[in-house]
Every structure is written in C-alpha cells, then in structure tokens.
Write a protein that holds these residues in place. Structure first.
Motif, PDB file in Angstrom:
ATOM      1  N   PHE A 191      64.228  50.997  64.836  1.00  0.00           N
ATOM      2  CA  PHE A 191      63.207  51.108  63.801  1.00  0.00           C
ATOM      3  C   PHE A 191      63.763  50.736  62.429  1.00  0.00           C
ATOM      4  CE2 PHE A 191      61.029  54.055  66.843  1.00  0.00           C
ATOM      5  CZ  PHE A 191      59.833  53.367  66.907  1.00  0.00           C
ATOM      6  N   SER A 192      65.006  51.108  62.158  1.00  0.00           N
ATOM      7  CA  SER A 192      65.615  50.775  60.867  1.00  0.00           C
ATOM      8  C   SER A 192      65.788  49.265  60.716  1.00  0.00           C
ATOM      9  CB  SER A 192      66.975  51.467  60.723  1.00  0.00           C
ATOM     10  OG  SER A 192      66.835  52.864  60.712  1.00  0.00           O
ATOM     11  N   ARG A 193      66.211  48.626  61.787  1.00  0.00           N
ATOM     12  CA  ARG A 193      66.431  47.181  61.725  1.00  0.00           C
ATOM     13  C   ARG A 193      65.109  46.431  61.500  1.00  0.00           C
ATOM     14  NH1 ARG A 193      70.562  43.761  62.756  1.00  0.00           N
ATOM     15  NH2 ARG A 193      70.024  41.668  63.482  1.00  0.00           N
ATOM     16  N   ILE A 194      64.056  46.857  62.184  1.00  0.00           N
ATOM     17  CA  ILE A 194      62.757  46.228  61.960  1.00  0.00           C
ATOM     18  C   ILE A 194      62.279  46.499  60.534  1.00  0.00           C
ATOM     19  CG2 ILE A 194      60.332  46.249  62.621  1.00  0.00           C
ATOM     20  CD1 ILE A 194      61.118  46.651  65.454  1.00  0.00           C
TER      21      ILE A 194
ATOM     22  N   ALA B  54      61.040  58.590  63.042  1.00  0.00           N
ATOM     23  CA  ALA B  54      60.856  57.153  62.848  1.00  0.00           C
ATOM     24  C   ALA B  54      60.026  56.860  61.603  1.00  0.00           C
ATOM     25  CB  ALA B  54      60.210  56.532  64.078  1.00  0.00           C
ATOM     26  N   THR B  55      58.913  57.584  61.405  1.00  0.00           N
ATOM     27  CA  THR B  55      58.052  57.280  60.263  1.00  0.00           C
ATOM     28  C   THR B  55      58.752  57.555  58.943  1.00  0.00           C
ATOM     29  OG1 THR B  55      57.024  59.489  60.322  1.00  0.00           O
ATOM     30  CG2 THR B  55      55.963  57.738  61.586  1.00  0.00           C
ATOM     31  N   ARG B  56      59.649  58.538  58.927  1.00  0.00           N
ATOM     32  CA  ARG B  56      60.327  58.864  57.672  1.00  0.00           C
ATOM     33  C   ARG B  56      61.314  57.775  57.247  1.00  0.00           C
ATOM     34  NH1 ARG B  56      60.049  64.626  59.357  1.00  0.00           N
ATOM     35  NH2 ARG B  56      58.570  65.597  57.927  1.00  0.00           N
ATOM     36  N   LEU B  57      61.577  56.833  58.122  1.00  0.00           N
ATOM     37  CA  LEU B  57      62.404  55.691  57.737  1.00  0.00           C
ATOM     38  C   LEU B  57      61.631  54.727  56.840  1.00  0.00           C
ATOM     39  CD1 LEU B  57      63.989  54.905  61.226  1.00  0.00           C
ATOM     40  CD2 LEU B  57      65.143  55.989  59.277  1.00  0.00           C
ATOM     41  N   TYR B  58      60.296  54.863  56.832  1.00  0.00           N
ATOM     42  CA  TYR B  58      59.431  53.941  56.100  1.00  0.00           C
ATOM     43  C   TYR B  58      58.806  54.673  54.915  1.00  0.00           C
ATOM     44  CZ  TYR B  58      59.689  50.925  60.208  1.00  0.00           C
ATOM     45  OH  TYR B  58      60.136  50.135  61.237  1.00  0.00           O
ATOM     46  N   GLY B  59      59.001  54.144  53.736  1.00  0.00           N
ATOM     47  CA  GLY B  59      58.387  54.724  52.549  1.00  0.00           C
ATOM     48  C   GLY B  59      57.264  53.852  52.035  1.00  0.00           C
TER      49      GLY B  59
END
Length: 262
Positions: free
Chosen positions: A143-146, A188-193
């Motif tokens: 998820f981080s890489r995407i 996973a969602t917390r990787l996205y701001g």
C-alpha cells in the motif's frame, strides 16, 4: 457510542445489497459450483458503476495485481460493458493461459512481477486485486509503494481490493498469511492523507458463512452439487436483501478524492 480508537473514522462502511442489483438475474450468470465468496465477489464486479468511474477517471486502464490465470481480464471487460479500455494482469508466476488470452483480445496484457515491488504504469488509473492481498507477505509495503506512486499525480485514480474477512480463517484453513478486519484496513487507510476517500463494502454475512462451512469446508459441495447450488443461492440472495452478522468478504476502495463515485 464512540468508534474504537484504532478505527479510521474516514472509512465509509456499506453493505453490498440487492439495492445495487436492479431487475436482473445476476445469480443466473454465476458458476453454480462457486463458493459464496466468489459469487459475491463476481456480483460486486458485475455491478460496479463502470460508466461513473469512466466519468471520474477517464478511459479505464486497469492493473490487476495477483491476476493468477488471468481470467478476470476478459470478464471485467465484458462486465464493464467495454468501459475497461486496457487491462494488465501481473502475477509472480507466469501462466500458460496468458498467451491465449492475449491472442484473443489486444486489450489484454500479462506480465510477471512481485506485488511488493510493484511499479504502476503511468497510464493506469484503476488498480484492483481479487483474493490476492492475503498472500502478500507485507501488505503495508504494498500500500505504501502504491501511495508513493499515485498520490503525487494530478489526475484521479482508484484502487479496489477484494479481500477475505476474519470469518474466512475458520472456513478456509491454511490460506495466505492474513485475513482482514476493520483494524487492519485502518492501518492501510492511515497511510493515505489529504483528500483520499475510503469505502468498505461488506460482502455476505452469517448465512453465507454457514453455507460455506456446511458445504465447502466439509467438501459436501462435491458430493451433493444440486443441494449446494440451492443452498448457496438461497444464502446469497438472502444476504443481498439484508446482511446479518460478521462479513464474509470485503471490497475495499481507496480513491484519490470525492470525485470518484462508488
């Protein structure tokens, strides 16, 4: 009651229901021997609002992570009504079926690759996976890489991942390295701001779980295919009207923003 502190309250929770399936015998299009989770997953893909995604994203250029034999390529092109303009399937192991599929449709392409080292082609705006992420050793790296590749873009994008819920642990036996819960999905969602949008569809519930346990886990499905067909159709139809209890499967969407309609 306040939500648990570990739950990302930006996640929109929805049940996948018959309200999403107007006036068509979609179940009649499914393989009668398929598991409840596979039936629900296929129904979900059939009833994605593909034209709305095209309106939001532009021509749909799809990357299927963990594509296996690749059969979802032609299915998604068909189920989308041709809205999927191009499809790239990626899997760690090459499959003999790929060459035949590519020869039959120029929109299909298959490549060998590792999900944890995934490079997203510049023209791809829709990334999906079907029963793949439970096999990825470190899904947060995935998820981080995407995220690092998609978030800087100036154009909209969408991820749609179908994953087993915690109930599948007792149904499937040894299968992959994890199942998913609201807690792990929140990681996973917390990787996205920023303006990212998250929608979690719950697919199936206790009746589908019971049907799987009674017929698939025990292998009674092979011994009594007619009984299985009737039992699983009854369970799926019921859960599409009113879902009960824990989810069987999740459809997990991460979108670039509110312009992506789900």
């Amino acid at each position: 009651m306040l939500p648990p502190v570990w739950l990302d309250d930006r996640i929109e929770l929805r049940d996948f229901s018959m309200a999403d399936l107007p006036g068509v015998d979609h179940l009649g299009r499914l393989a009668p021997s398929a598991s409840p989770a596979r039936m629900l997953s296929d129904l979900f893909w059939m009833n994605v609002s593909w034209s709305s995604l095209t309106d939001a994203l532009g021509p749909l250029r799809l990357l299927d992570v963990g594509c296996g034999k690749g059969y979802y390529g032609p299915r998604l092109i068909e189920w989308s009504g041709g809205e999927v303009e191009s499809y790239v399937g990626i899997d760690a192991v090459p499959r003999p079926s790929w060459a035949k599929l590519e020869a039959g449709d120029a929109r299909l392409r298959y490549v060998v690759g590792d999900a944890s080292r995934l490079t997203v082609p510049n023209d791809v705006n829709l990334i999906i996976s079907q029963s793949c992420l439970e096999h990825v050793e470190d899904d947060m790296v995935f998820f981080s890489r995407i995220r690092d590749q998609l978030v800087p873009r100036s154009t909209p994008w969408l991820q749609l991942h179908l994953v087993p819920a915690a109930a599948c642990r007792s149904l499937y036996g040894p299968h992959g390295v994890r199942q998913y819960t609201l807690r792990t999905i929140s990681r996973a969602t917390r990787l996205y701001g920023g303006p990212a949008r998250f929608v979690l569809f719950r697919l199936g519930g206790e009746k589908c779980i019971d049907a799987h346990r009674m017929y698939v886990t025990t292998r009674l499905r092979e011994q009594s295919p007619a009984r299985y067909r009737d039992a699983v159709r009854t369970a799926v139809e019921s859960e599409l009207q009113t879902r009960h209890g824990a989810a069987l499967f999740y459809a997990f969407a991460i979108a670039s923003g509110s312009e992506v309609v789900l």
